[in-house]
Design an enzyme around this catalytic site. Structure first.
Site, PDB file in Angstrom:
ATOM      1  N   SER A 178      30.132  45.801  39.585  1.00  0.00           N
ATOM      2  CA  SER A 178      29.690  44.435  39.310  1.00  0.00           C
ATOM      3  C   SER A 178      28.161  44.334  39.254  1.00  0.00           C
ATOM      4  CB  SER A 178      30.284  43.499  40.368  1.00  0.00           C
ATOM      5  OG  SER A 178      30.074  42.164  40.048  1.00  0.00           O
ATOM      6  N   ASP A 325      26.659  39.601  34.708  1.00  0.00           N
ATOM      7  CA  ASP A 325      26.454  40.729  35.613  1.00  0.00           C
ATOM      8  C   ASP A 325      27.072  41.982  34.992  1.00  0.00           C
ATOM      9  OD1 ASP A 325      29.053  39.870  35.892  1.00  0.00           O
ATOM     10  OD2 ASP A 325      29.181  40.283  38.029  1.00  0.00           O
ATOM     11  N   ASP A 327      29.877  43.605  35.120  1.00  0.00           N
ATOM     12  CA  ASP A 327      31.226  43.580  34.533  1.00  0.00           C
ATOM     13  C   ASP A 327      31.559  42.242  33.891  1.00  0.00           C
ATOM     14  OD1 ASP A 327      31.396  42.244  36.995  1.00  0.00           O
ATOM     15  OD2 ASP A 327      33.476  42.803  37.300  1.00  0.00           O
ATOM     16  N   ASP A 329      32.032  39.184  34.913  1.00  0.00           N
ATOM     17  CA  ASP A 329      32.944  38.176  35.451  1.00  0.00           C
ATOM     18  C   ASP A 329      32.179  36.989  36.031  1.00  0.00           C
ATOM     19  OD1 ASP A 329      31.973  39.370  37.747  1.00  0.00           O
ATOM     20  OD2 ASP A 329      33.929  39.714  38.664  1.00  0.00           O
TER      21      ASP A 329
END
Length: 534
Positions: A178, A325, A327, A329
């Site tokens: 992340s 960010d 990833d 999400d």
């Protein structure tokens, strides 16, 4: 309840002796003893014959083991298994997780009662260098246990969640840390509903990682290996990623040809997808953080470093900016003046939008205790309630599910729009904010202006033992002193990070200076207690 315990329960409920069961199955009575002691797991045909003896269906026999609580949560935190690559999280860990999942989804523990079932698992990864190593290790583990591994390649966490649901995979795996630096990595597991797995399933994985096969009802030194044609396949599944891109584009009802949009992709998983989505929608696009090289993910860019996007918006006179960010999400925004619009303000904008369309379930937003008190008060003024949960998008989603809420999220930018996704989706969030800008013909600063946030300061302190800090009497005393000094005009929150060796100290008060002073005072108490990780 283990498989053995289930057999004991059903045998005793039906007044059967072990000898009677053994005779009906034409097996030695010692085998029944082994089953009930969880030393050996019954075979597929044996389970089905047991169901016939007990007069129940396959579904009724479904069971799952649950290791003792002391054995759980050694590896998996609130956001998967995360740590420094090849130190805390190794390729062997990844291989064993693949081995377990490939076996688990063909076993009765997952509820599968189909003989010779071949599980299907979809895998995505972010751009950090170690993601490739972990991806191949997981795929090797899955296929050696007889499952097929479908590769999405570099993509976002919400893309994996979407693919699991749409293509009916048994589970999904996302390899990402992340917002963490490239030296870290992680493994997120997503169940067949596109959601995070249950604690029960996570504990089973941990039992296997710790070599406690008896908890799984497995005899021998390891899980069985698939052989011959039962060995799994590795399948390129880039089409799943393309369908996700098409899905996002379909959610927009406006053309963005008159919008000048800045994107900071954090040199992460969204760098290509964001360009495809907003390019297809006609936006005049300006991108940074879109040159990943394996080691620059989140480095001075993305939603944890907003300075670059703020400068881009101001210099290019853009209408709006979005930062993701590693990833993707989570999403934070920047208004046309170059000011950051955080997750609280984004939730306010989307809550007002949904309420105006009669789509805000219960006229309530689910947020976490980290959300600003000013955000909660701003919602109240427009007739919207805010329910606050523990920190973590998992807890937000559970609250939304249990209460049929349609919107929830975190100040950090994890926003869940339940009608469209089962997890936080930064790209989806950006599209919905852009839609509101187009529909209302307003600027982002105008949409966010009703949210008057209280000064807030968060200090992250790296520590040796998070639990020891929370129990330290000196820290507790300093915390009480801080709360007393606020006299009800603010709040103090001390909590463990779910993904890092970090204690987070959050203070809200009337002034920035007082917030900082109180946070530093509590951090000093942590230092005095000898808890700082040098």
């Amino acid at each position: 309840m283990t498989i053995g315990q289930k057999i004991i329960h059903l045998r005793e409920a039906g007044n059967f002796t072990r000898e009677q069961i053994a005779e009906k199955l034409s097996l030695p009575v010692e085998t029944i003893w082994d089953w009930e002691g969880d030393r050996v797991c019954p075979k597929w045909d044996e389970i089905q014959r047991l169901c016939g003896i007990f007069g129940i269906s396959d579904d009724e026999f479904r069971d799952k083991t649950e290791p003792d609580s002391e054995d759980g949560c050694r590896y998996f935190g609130t956001d998967g298994f995360r740590g420094e690559a090849n130190a805390d999280l190794t390729a062997m860990h990844a291989y064993k997780i693949g081995r377990f999942l490939g076996w688990y989804y063909a076993s009765p523990l997952s509820g599968c009662m189909q003989k010779n079932y071949r599980p299907r698992v979809v895998i995505g990864k972010d751009t950090r260098r170690s993601s490739y190593m972990l991806e191949y290790a997981i795929a090797a583990g899955l296929t050696s246990s007889g499952a097929d591994a479908y590769m999405l390649h570099v993509t976002t966490t919400p893309c994996v969640s979407y693919a699991v649901r749409q293509d009916r995979f048994d589970c999904g795996i996302m390899i990402t840390a992340s917002h963490n630096p490239f030296t870290d990595n992680g493994i997120k597991i997503i169940n067949s509903h596109g959601e995070k797995p249950s604690d029960e399933a996570t504990r089973l994985i941990e039992a296997y990682l710790d070599g406690k096969l008896w908890r799984l009802g497995v005899s021998g030194d390891d899980l069985p290996l698939a052989q011959g044609e039962k060995i799994g396949c590795i399948v390129d599944h880039v089409s799943g990623r393309n369908r996700y891109v098409g899905y996002l584009i379909s959610l927009a009802s406006n053309s963005y040809k008159n919008l000048r949009i800045g994107i900071d992709a954090a040199n992460g998983a969204s760098w290509s997808i964001a360009r495809s989505v907003f390019g297809a929608l006609g936006a005049q696009l300006y991108m940074i953080g879109d040159e990943p090289d394996g080691v620059n993910v989140n480095r001075d860019c993305g939603s944890t470093h907003m300075e670059g996007l703020c400068a881009l918006v101001r210099e290019k006179h853009l209408d709006i900016g979005f930062a993701f960010d590693g990833d993707a999400d989570r999403c934070l925004a920047v208004d046309e003046k170059g000011n950051v619009v955080d997750g609280d303000a984004i939730m306010y904008i989307l809550a007002k939008r949904l309420k105006g369309r009669g789509m805000l379930g219960g006229d309530t937003v689910a947020a976490t205790v980290m959300s600003n008190s000013g955000f909660v008060e701003s919602l109240r003024k427009i007739g919207i309630r805010c329910v606050q949960t523990a920190v973590g998008d998992r807890f937000v989603y559970e609250c939304m599910q249990n209460n049929d809420f349609s919107l929830g999220g975190e100040q950090s930018g994890h926003i869940i729009l339940k009608k469209y996704a089962t997890t936080g989706d930064g790209l989806l969030t950006a599209i919905m904010v852009a839609e509101e800008v187009c529909d209302t013909k307003s600027t982002l600063s105008e949409l966010a202006s009703p949210v008057v946030l209280y000064p807030q300061f968060v200090k992250n302190v790296r520590v040796c033992d998070k639990d020891a800090v929370m129990e330290d009497e000196g820290v507790k005393k300093r915390l009480c002193e801080a709360e007393e000094s606020l006299s009800g005009r603010g709040r103090v929150l001390l909590r463990r990070s779910g993904t890092e060796p970090v204690i987070r100290i959050m203070v809200e008060s009337e002034t920035d200076e007082k917030c900082r002073l109180l946070a530093e005072s509590i951090a000093e108490a942590v230092r005095e207690g000898g808890h700082i990780l040098e």
